[in-house]
Design an enzyme around this catalytic site. Structure first.
Site, PDB file in Angstrom:
ATOM      1  N   TYR A 103       0.848  -1.193   0.000  1.00  0.00           N
ATOM      2  CA  TYR A 103       0.000   0.000   0.000  1.00  0.00           C
ATOM      3  C   TYR A 103       0.878   1.236   0.000  1.00  0.00           C
ATOM      4  CZ  TYR A 103      -2.409   3.910   2.240  1.00  0.00           C
ATOM      5  OH  TYR A 103      -2.888   5.169   2.546  1.00  0.00           O
ATOM      6  N   ALA A 183       9.575   2.420  -0.109  1.00  0.00           N
ATOM      7  CA  ALA A 183       8.464   3.127   0.535  1.00  0.00           C
ATOM      8  C   ALA A 183       8.692   3.083   2.040  1.00  0.00           C
ATOM      9  CB  ALA A 183       7.131   2.484   0.179  1.00  0.00           C
ATOM     10  N   CYS A 199       3.016  -7.510   1.662  1.00  0.00           N
ATOM     11  CA  CYS A 199       4.153  -8.256   1.126  1.00  0.00           C
ATOM     12  C   CYS A 199       3.942  -9.766   1.197  1.00  0.00           C
ATOM     13  CB  CYS A 199       5.451  -7.862   1.832  1.00  0.00           C
ATOM     14  SG  CYS A 199       5.821  -6.104   1.686  1.00  0.00           S
TER      15      CYS A 199
END
Length: 261
Positions: A103, A183, A199
């Site tokens: 995300y 990220a 993940c």
């Protein structure tokens, strides 16, 4: 292996940073930008970099709510329908990067290095370890110990008897030119990770720097630190560049490639 053992092993197998003379790298803060727009920009930059028509580039940005699935990811790790995603204002994209599902959203620093890895070090594993190392070093500046876990990409912090993920990595490399990247959760709304199996790991949760510190943290406190460490680790002299300047330079690069083709 125990969690502590995994952390110890990761420290023992860390690769050394790049030690060649510094090369120029354009650093651009794109601010809040849609995922699709950033992807198209990366694709243009990759083509120009492969042609040697532009320098290395580091893009830093935030995305509106979006879930992305890596090329080897499993669709079943998306726990809700695309209709539910639309209701929540979350986009969904299948991508060419490595890794599974993740995300992106406000409060998260996303870094996209477009580098000629062939001129730095032709080692994909080393490249991923250096992306991790930049986030680990930036986190340490806030007094938080983050590390690797053997066999699991990204950076983690110990939480009780388990680990929580602070930073994720998913990269794509074509002809030794990199795209996609990292990220790092600064003040991310962690509830959005409930929409996925982050993940692809059912037993691991995401965390944020703000949660770990117990105080408000601005992305502007963190992004320069991550960029600085990326520059040091890859032997790059970062040149602050505006988005407008980048687009002009990119258009000129594309024109020069077209003329020489």
């Amino acid at each position: 292996m125990s969690a502590d053992g995994a952390f110890r092993e990761s420290r023992m197998t860390t690769h050394e940073p790049h030690d060649a003379p510094m090369a120029d790298c354009l650093k651009i803060d794109l601010g809040l930008i849609g995922y699709e727009e950033s992807l198209k920009l990366q694709q243009r930059l990759v083509a120009a970099r492969k042609a040697g028509a532009i320098e290395d580039v580091l893009l830093l940005c935030e995305h509106p709510h979006v879930i992305t699935l890596g090329r080897n990811g499993k669709r079943q790790n998306l726990l809700v329908s695309e209709q539910v995603l639309r209701q929540k204002g979350v986009e969904f994209f299948e991508t060419s990067r490595g890794g599974d599902i993740t995300y992106h959203g406000p409060g998260q620093i996303v870094g996209y290095p477009v580098l000629n890895l062939g001129a730095i070090r032709r080692d994909v594993v080393w490249y991923v370890r250096m992306l991790e190392e930049a986030m680990i070093r930036a986190t340490a500046e806030f007094g938080i110990a983050a590390d690797r876990i053997a066999g699991k990409t990204g950076i983690w912090v110990q939480s009780g008897n388990t680990e929580e993920k602070l930073g994720a990595i998913g990269v794509h490399i074509s002809r030794w030119v990199t795209s996609h990247g990292l990220a790092y959760n600064v003040s991310t709304d962690l509830r959005f990770f409930d929409l996925i199996v982050p993940c692809g790991m059912v037993d691991r949760n995401a965390t944020s720097l703000e949660k770990l510190l117990g105080r408000s943290v601005q992305e502007s406190e963190v992004a320069p630190r991550i960029a600085k460490h990326l520059g040091e680790l890859f032997g790059l002299e970062l040149q602050n560049t505006s988005k407008e300047e980048l687009l002009v330079k990119l258009e000129q690069a594309e024109q020069s490639v077209a003329v020489s083709a």
